[in-house]
Structures are given as structure tokens and as C-alpha cells.
Design a protein around this motif. Structure first.
Motif, PDB file in Angstrom:
ATOM      1  N   VAL A  35      36.426  45.756  31.007  1.00 38.02           N
ATOM      2  CA  VAL A  35      37.870  45.577  30.838  1.00 38.02           C
ATOM      3  C   VAL A  35      38.581  46.911  31.045  1.00 38.02           C
ATOM      4  N   ARG A  36      38.074  47.963  30.420  1.00 34.25           N
ATOM      5  CA  ARG A  36      38.705  49.279  30.527  1.00 34.25           C
ATOM      6  C   ARG A  36      38.633  49.808  31.955  1.00 34.25           C
ATOM      7  N   VAL A  37      37.523  49.537  32.657  1.00 32.66           N
ATOM      8  CA  VAL A  37      37.419  49.921  34.074  1.00 32.66           C
ATOM      9  C   VAL A  37      38.559  49.270  34.850  1.00 32.66           C
ATOM     10  N   LEU A  38      38.753  47.979  34.660  1.00 35.27           N
ATOM     11  CA  LEU A  38      39.815  47.262  35.377  1.00 35.27           C
ATOM     12  C   LEU A  38      41.200  47.792  35.017  1.00 35.27           C
TER      13      LEU A  38
ATOM     14  N   ARG B 191      33.826  36.920  22.870  1.00 39.20           N
ATOM     15  CA  ARG B 191      33.210  37.186  21.555  1.00 39.20           C
ATOM     16  C   ARG B 191      33.433  38.615  21.085  1.00 39.20           C
ATOM     17  N   GLU B 192      33.468  39.550  22.012  1.00 40.14           N
ATOM     18  CA  GLU B 192      33.500  40.970  21.636  1.00 40.14           C
ATOM     19  C   GLU B 192      34.872  41.623  21.723  1.00 40.14           C
ATOM     20  N   THR B 193      35.803  41.005  22.417  1.00 39.22           N
ATOM     21  CA  THR B 193      37.108  41.659  22.612  1.00 39.22           C
ATOM     22  C   THR B 193      38.238  40.726  22.217  1.00 39.22           C
ATOM     23  N   SER B 194      39.429  41.244  22.229  1.00 39.19           N
ATOM     24  CA  SER B 194      40.607  40.419  21.962  1.00 39.19           C
ATOM     25  C   SER B 194      41.144  39.796  23.250  1.00 39.19           C
ATOM     26  N   TYR B 195      40.440  40.007  24.358  1.00 37.12           N
ATOM     27  CA  TYR B 195      40.861  39.469  25.655  1.00 37.12           C
ATOM     28  C   TYR B 195      40.254  38.096  25.892  1.00 37.12           C
ATOM     29  N   SER B 196      40.910  37.320  26.722  1.00 37.91           N
ATOM     30  CA  SER B 196      40.317  36.089  27.248  1.00 37.91           C
ATOM     31  C   SER B 196      39.783  36.420  28.640  1.00 37.91           C
ATOM     32  N   ALA B 197      38.873  35.590  29.117  1.00 37.86           N
ATOM     33  CA  ALA B 197      38.371  35.799  30.476  1.00 37.86           C
ATOM     34  C   ALA B 197      39.523  35.719  31.478  1.00 37.86           C
ATOM     35  N   GLU B 198      40.450  34.823  31.246  1.00 38.76           N
ATOM     36  CA  GLU B 198      41.602  34.685  32.147  1.00 38.76           C
ATOM     37  C   GLU B 198      42.475  35.940  32.100  1.00 38.76           C
ATOM     38  N   GLY B 199      42.634  36.518  30.921  1.00 38.50           N
ATOM     39  CA  GLY B 199      43.401  37.757  30.790  1.00 38.50           C
ATOM     40  C   GLY B 199      42.746  38.909  31.532  1.00 38.50           C
ATOM     41  N   VAL B 200      41.422  38.955  31.491  1.00 36.92           N
ATOM     42  CA  VAL B 200      40.695  40.000  32.219  1.00 36.92           C
ATOM     43  C   VAL B 200      40.842  39.784  33.719  1.00 36.92           C
ATOM     44  N   LYS B 201      40.744  38.535  34.150  1.00 32.70           N
ATOM     45  CA  LYS B 201      40.909  38.233  35.573  1.00 32.70           C
ATOM     46  C   LYS B 201      42.288  38.668  36.068  1.00 32.70           C
ATOM     47  N   ALA B 202      43.290  38.583  35.212  1.00 31.52           N
ATOM     48  CA  ALA B 202      44.657  38.973  35.590  1.00 31.52           C
ATOM     49  C   ALA B 202      44.772  40.470  35.861  1.00 31.52           C
ATOM     50  N   LEU B 203      43.808  41.260  35.381  1.00 35.58           N
ATOM     51  CA  LEU B 203      43.823  42.706  35.628  1.00 35.58           C
ATOM     52  C   LEU B 203      43.357  43.061  37.041  1.00 35.58           C
ATOM     53  N   ALA B 204      42.677  42.123  37.702  1.00 31.84           N
ATOM     54  CA  ALA B 204      42.105  42.383  39.026  1.00 31.84           C
ATOM     55  C   ALA B 204      43.045  41.942  40.141  1.00 31.84           C
ATOM     56  N   SER B 205      42.856  42.542  41.304  1.00 27.41           N
ATOM     57  CA  SER B 205      43.634  42.160  42.481  1.00 27.41           C
ATOM     58  C   SER B 205      43.165  40.809  43.008  1.00 27.41           C
ATOM     59  N   PHE B 206      41.836  40.604  43.017  1.00 23.72           N
ATOM     60  CA  PHE B 206      41.229  39.367  43.494  1.00 23.72           C
ATOM     61  C   PHE B 206      40.077  39.004  42.565  1.00 23.72           C
ATOM     62  N   CYS B 207      39.872  37.711  42.351  1.00 23.77           N
ATOM     63  CA  CYS B 207      38.783  37.240  41.483  1.00 23.77           C
ATOM     64  C   CYS B 207      37.984  36.164  42.199  1.00 23.77           C
ATOM     65  N   TYR B 208      36.691  36.149  41.900  1.00 19.30           N
ATOM     66  CA  TYR B 208      35.790  35.167  42.495  1.00 19.30           C
ATOM     67  C   TYR B 208      34.878  34.611  41.414  1.00 19.30           C
ATOM     68  N   GLU B 209      34.477  33.369  41.591  1.00 21.72           N
ATOM     69  CA  GLU B 209      33.508  32.751  40.692  1.00 21.72           C
ATOM     70  C   GLU B 209      32.112  33.200  41.102  1.00 21.72           C
ATOM     71  N   GLU B 210      31.186  33.225  40.161  1.00 24.21           N
ATOM     72  CA  GLU B 210      29.851  33.742  40.471  1.00 24.21           C
ATOM     73  C   GLU B 210      29.081  32.854  41.448  1.00 24.21           C
ATOM     74  N   ASP B 211      29.503  31.602  41.612  1.00 20.14           N
ATOM     75  CA  ASP B 211      28.832  30.730  42.589  1.00 20.14           C
ATOM     76  C   ASP B 211      29.599  30.643  43.915  1.00 20.14           C
ATOM     77  N   GLU B 212      30.621  31.464  44.078  1.00 22.88           N
ATOM     78  CA  GLU B 212      31.466  31.466  45.276  1.00 22.88           C
ATOM     79  C   GLU B 212      30.834  32.360  46.357  1.00 22.88           C
ATOM     80  N   MET B 213      29.733  31.886  46.898  1.00 19.52           N
ATOM     81  CA  MET B 213      28.934  32.695  47.819  1.00 19.52           C
ATOM     82  C   MET B 213      29.597  32.907  49.188  1.00 19.52           C
ATOM     83  N   THR B 214      30.704  32.233  49.448  1.00 16.20           N
ATOM     84  CA  THR B 214      31.428  32.450  50.702  1.00 16.20           C
ATOM     85  C   THR B 214      32.571  33.460  50.534  1.00 16.20           C
ATOM     86  N   ALA B 215      32.671  34.078  49.358  1.00 16.61           N
ATOM     87  CA  ALA B 215      33.721  35.073  49.110  1.00 16.61           C
ATOM     88  C   ALA B 215      33.555  36.245  50.078  1.00 16.61           C
TER      89      ALA B 215
END
Length: 184
Positions: free
Chosen positions: A17-20, A44-68
Motif C-alpha cells: 500500500v505504501r509503495v503505491l 485483515r491487516e490494514t484499514s484499507y479495502s482491496a478496492e481502495g488499494v486498487k484506486a491508488l494504481a493507474s491500472f489494475c488487473y486480476e490475477e487470472d487476467e493472463m491476457t493483460a
């Protein structure tokens, strides 16, 4: 600058999260993959949601999105950081499995000879863990466990987190205001 960022399921999701957060402040284009267990650890460990963390990135991909785009060597970037990096992810990278987008993107960065930084999280390291780290280190991957630097006289958990993140980002030539160097 353009970096791929992976957050795996190891404890220490706040490092990713801090890197992002810092890369966003610096205007770096980020391409994020959060593993299934990375999502759980974030929540579990932070006050962030996964969606909130994704909002910090320019682009996001799912781990099964092998055509990214980041799954191909034709995708130009300056490297990748996995923060935190679980031992499962480390093993997948060390053995070139590429079974999900996170390990595939790391494999691409290795084959294209781009900088790859792994903030490995586990303790103690088993001989298997150490062997995987040595294998990757020998080919130029930076193994950077977030070990506290006490010469900085940290006063808070944020001080410790920021020091490790600053050290990791320095690998890409990115200076931060919070990375303190040794000054006797």
C-alpha cells in the motif's frame, strides 16, 4: 516511469500500500496485481479495502487476467516490485511457473532483464526459501526483506514501514522524503 506492482498474500500488506501511495505522489504509472490472498491480507491487516488499494494504481488487473498487457515482454516498463512477496510467490517466480499474472509478470521482467525487487516476508527462512532467494539473486533479482533499520531511531510503525519502502524504491532511482541514510 512505469512500474508493475504485485501484492501477494504474505503478512505486511501495508508495504505494498505504501509503495503505491509513494509512487502515486511521484507521478509514476503503476500496473497493479493483487493476489487472492493479498486481498484478504490487506483487509485483515490494514484499514484499507482491496478496492481502495486498487484506486491508488493507474491500472489494475486480476490475477487470472493472463491476457493483460503486463503478461507480455512487448509491454515496456521500468521494472516490477512485489511487496510483500510470499514464499509461494517467490517459489513460483524462482521456478518460472507463471501460473498467475503476478508470477507471469515477474517472469517477463526477468526474461526482459528489467529490475525486479521482491520484498520477501517470512520468518524464519527455510533452506527451500533461501535456495529460491539465492537462485533469483544470482540472476539479478533484488531480494529485499523489509528489515527495520534502527540507526534511524524509529518512533512509530510508520517510520519502520517508510524506511523499508524508501529502500525498495531507491532500487528504481526513486528518492523519498522518508528514507533516512546512515549519517554517523
Amino acid at each position: 516511469m512505469k512500474l508493475v506492482v504485485g501484492i501477494s498474500g504474505a503478512s505486511g500488506a501495508i508495504y505494498g500500500v505504501r509503495v503505491l501511495e509513494e509512487l502515486r505522489k511521484k507521478g509514476v504509472e503503476t500496473h497493479l496485481i493483487i493476489s487472492k490472498w493479498g486481498r484478504v491480507t490487506i483487509e485483515r491487516e490494514t484499514s484499507y479495502s482491496a478496492e481502495g488499494v486498487k484506486a491508488l494504481a493507474s491500472f489494475c488487473y486480476e490475477e487470472d487476467e493472463m491476457t493483460a498487457p503486463i503478461s507480455s515482454g512487448s509491454f515496456r516498463c521500468d521494472g516490477m516490485i512485489v511487496s510483500p512477496c510470499s514464499m509461494k510467490t517467490l517459489a513460483g517466480i524462482a521456478h518460472g511457473l507463471g501460473e498467475d499474472l503476478l508470477t507471469r509478470a515477474a517472469d517477463v521482467n526477468i526474461k526482459e532483464q528489467r529490475k525486479l525487487v521482491l520484498m520477501v516476508r517470512e520468518t524464519p527462512f527455510s533452506p527451500i526459501h533461501l535456495g529460491n532467494m539465492l537462485k533469483l539473486s544470482r540472476i539479478g533479482v533484488v531480494i529485499l526483506p523489509p528489515v527495520p533499520a534502527f540507526y534511524t531511531a524509529p518512533e512509530t510503525l510508520d517510520d519502520i514501514i517508510n524506511q523499508a519502502v524508501g529502500k525498495a524504491l531507491e532500487q528504481f532511482g526513486i528518492d523519498t522524503d522518508f528514507y533516512k541514510r546512515w549519517d554517523p
